[in-house]
Design a protein around this motif. Structure first.
Motif, PDB file in Angstrom:
ATOM      1  N   UNK A 103       0.835  -1.194   0.000  1.00 32.00           N
ATOM      2  CA  UNK A 103       0.000   0.000   0.000  1.00 32.00           C
ATOM      3  C   UNK A 103       0.875   1.251   0.000  1.00 32.00           C
ATOM      4  N   UNK A 104       1.909   1.259   0.846  1.00 30.62           N
ATOM      5  CA  UNK A 104       2.813   2.412   0.880  1.00 30.62           C
ATOM      6  C   UNK A 104       3.513   2.588  -0.461  1.00 30.62           C
ATOM      7  N   UNK A 105       3.917   1.469  -1.077  1.00 34.76           N
ATOM      8  CA  UNK A 105       4.568   1.527  -2.379  1.00 34.76           C
ATOM      9  C   UNK A 105       3.629   2.116  -3.426  1.00 34.76           C
ATOM     10  N   UNK A 106       2.367   1.651  -3.435  1.00 34.01           N
ATOM     11  CA  UNK A 106       1.402   2.162  -4.402  1.00 34.01           C
ATOM     12  C   UNK A 106       1.142   3.658  -4.194  1.00 34.01           C
ATOM     13  N   UNK A 107       1.057   4.079  -2.934  1.00 29.33           N
ATOM     14  CA  UNK A 107       0.864   5.501  -2.643  1.00 29.33           C
ATOM     15  C   UNK A 107       2.054   6.314  -3.143  1.00 29.33           C
ATOM     16  N   UNK A 108       3.254   5.805  -2.931  1.00 27.25           N
ATOM     17  CA  UNK A 108       4.458   6.499  -3.393  1.00 27.25           C
ATOM     18  C   UNK A 108       4.479   6.567  -4.916  1.00 27.25           C
ATOM     19  N   UNK A 111       4.039   9.463  -9.800  1.00 28.49           N
ATOM     20  CA  UNK A 111       3.413   9.550 -11.118  1.00 28.49           C
ATOM     21  C   UNK A 111       2.756  10.918 -11.282  1.00 28.49           C
ATOM     22  N   UNK A 112       2.142  11.392 -10.212  1.00 27.27           N
ATOM     23  CA  UNK A 112       1.520  12.712 -10.266  1.00 27.27           C
ATOM     24  C   UNK A 112       2.553  13.791 -10.508  1.00 27.27           C
ATOM     25  N   UNK A 141       3.660  13.597 -14.119  1.00 31.51           N
ATOM     26  CA  UNK A 141       2.658  14.178 -15.012  1.00 31.51           C
ATOM     27  C   UNK A 141       2.699  15.700 -14.925  1.00 31.51           C
ATOM     28  N   UNK A 142       2.833  16.242 -13.714  1.00 29.06           N
ATOM     29  CA  UNK A 142       2.919  17.686 -13.536  1.00 29.06           C
ATOM     30  C   UNK A 142       4.159  18.229 -14.243  1.00 29.06           C
ATOM     31  N   UNK A 143       5.268  17.531 -14.105  1.00 29.55           N
ATOM     32  CA  UNK A 143       6.519  17.965 -14.735  1.00 29.55           C
ATOM     33  C   UNK A 143       6.379  17.950 -16.254  1.00 29.55           C
TER      34      UNK A 143
END
Length: 127
Positions: free
Chosen positions: A61-66, A71-72, A75-77
């Protein structure tokens, strides 16, 4: 004396029977202890397995959150880079549009303005 021998034998027989009964009880106690120990080991393994699984789930779960967080930011970059690139291209296109005529005129001027002259490194042949 036969009574005493018989009573001794009866007493010995009773003693042997009690020993055998005690041995059976001891075997039952040992067998119960082994079953309980096996059960406790099995329960401990299951509990450890559950703890390991819970730990794996927490880490996943922590890995997926990271990953979502990264990824966000990627995408912003990428979006920021696209906006920056588009702005630079607009600026370049505006400069081209502004200076296009000047550059063409200067090139034509250099092409048509022919003034023949001898190159400075030219040495006439000696006669």
């Amino acid at each position: 004396r036969p009574d005493t021998d018989e009573s001794k034998m009866a007493a010995q027989s009773e003693g042997i029977r009690k020993l055998m009964q005690a041995e059976r009880q001891a075997e039952e106690v040992v067998a119960n202890a082994k079953r309980k120990k096996a059960q406790r080991i099995k329960e401990a393994k299951e509990e450890a397995k559950k703890e390991v699984e819970k730990y794996k789930q927490d880490r996943e779960q922590k890995f997926q959150e990271q990953m979502k967080k990264n990824a966000g930011s990627k995408d912003d970059f990428a979006a920021k880079m696209k906006v920056d690139t588009d702005q630079r291209l607009q600026k370049i296109n505006a400069e081209v549009a502004t200076n296009k005529e000047k550059v063409i005129d200067r090139l034509l001027e250099l092409i048509y303005d022919i003034s023949p002259e001898v190159h400075r490194n030219y040495k006439p042949p000696k006669s």
